[in-house]
Scaffold this active site. Structure first.
Site: not given
Length: 312
Positions: A125, A265, A292
């Site tokens: 991320s 995601d 995610h």
């Protein structure tokens, strides 16, 4: 550095790096943990956590790479988070909480651990955004890069969140819209609505894994970094990070690069496609049962894929 007893199967050590942070106003330390032995002869992997503003707790499962492939793994809490130095007095200081601060921290840590000449890097991320920026500078010791569920531009991220948000139940959407319009994003009702979003697009496991919950608890205790850089939620991004992009530099990433994301995601395909299009030596694996947090949602398959890539 002190050895812990978390696992008898592999050596685990922890330490703190003291480093000079301009304008911090006090001594700063970055806490880290090492799974395995940095002197084993196997190239180590440094793992960068997301946020900005969570912690490395949810990344402890990366020790699977040490157990299964003898890859030394380093996780750490970025400045302002977890067991590293907190600076709540810097809340709202967008001149202090900038990307370069965390790039400098990474460089200092690589030097501190003596691995700057030979290492792999995985960023999740926000961590993938940092990892990509680090890689475009072509550091000589970087050998492999994994970009996990990260956008190439936050304009693309914001557009993707709008699409996902409209997939939520209408009553949840209404709460989000009302609270954001009325400036009530710090209320329990707003956080509950955000939780519905997270359960669909951030981590589909129920209950939430303890390691991930711990990272969120840290952020609740001190949201300085997240609120300053990002904003109230993943999809209500009002901090300076909303303008982040690497589109003009991504072609400079020269090392073999693995992209990963989940089918569900919040880092949608549209966010990641520019990496696939522009990085010269790249492959992309999507995890069909994940959102995610593929390393938690499809643990065994995820570490098989990443382990094979890093062993090439």
């Amino acid at each position: 550095m002190s050895t812990t007893n978390e696992s008898s199967a592999i050596p685990i050590s922890e330490g703190e790096m003291v480093w000079d942070v301009p304008n911090a106003g006090k001594e700063c330390k970055t806490w880290y943990r090492i799974y395995g032995n940095l002197k084993s002869g196997v190239r180590p992997l440094v793992v960068l956590h997301g946020g900005p503003g969570v912690t490395s707790d949810y990344l402890t499962s990366f020790s699977a790479l040490t157990l299964e492939r003898s890859i030394p793994v380093i996780i750490y809490d970025q400045l302002g988070n977890g067991l590293s130095t907190h600076l709540p007095e810097k809340m709202g200081d967008i001149g202090f909480w900038i990307e370069q601060l965390f790039l400098d921290e990474l460089k200092h840590l690589l030097d501190h651990l003596g691995i700057y000449e030979n290492y792999d890097l995985l960023g999740h991320s926000w961590g993938g955004m940092l990892g990509a920026r680090h890689a475009v500078r072509q550091p000589r010791g970087l050998k492999h890069l994994v970009i996990m569920s990260s956008p190439a531009s936050n304009k693309l991220w914001i557009e993707a969140q709008e699409v996902l948000r409209r997939k939520l139940p209408q009553d949840v959407q209404d709460v989000l819209d009302t609270c954001e319009r009325e400036g009530k994003t710090d209320t329990k009702v707003y956080q509950n609505a955000v939780g519905v979003y997270y359960s669909r697009f951030l981590c589909t496991l129920a209950p939430m894994p303890e390691s991930l919950q711990k990272s969120f608890e840290w952020m609740e205790k001190d949201p300085t970094v997240y609120l300053t850089m990002n904003g109230p939620s993943e999809f209500y991004m009002i901090g300076p990070i909303k303008d982040w992009t690497i589109l003009d530099e991504v072609h400079k990433i020269s090392v073999p690069t693995l992209l990963t994301n989940g089918r569900k995601d919040e880092a949608a395909d549209s966010c990641m496609y520019p990496f696939f299009k522009l990085v010269p030596r790249v492959r992309w694996i999507q995890f069909s049962e994940s959102s995610h947090m593929a390393h938690l949602e499809e643990h065994e398959f995820f570490f098989q894929v990443v382990g094979l890539f890093l062993s090439e």
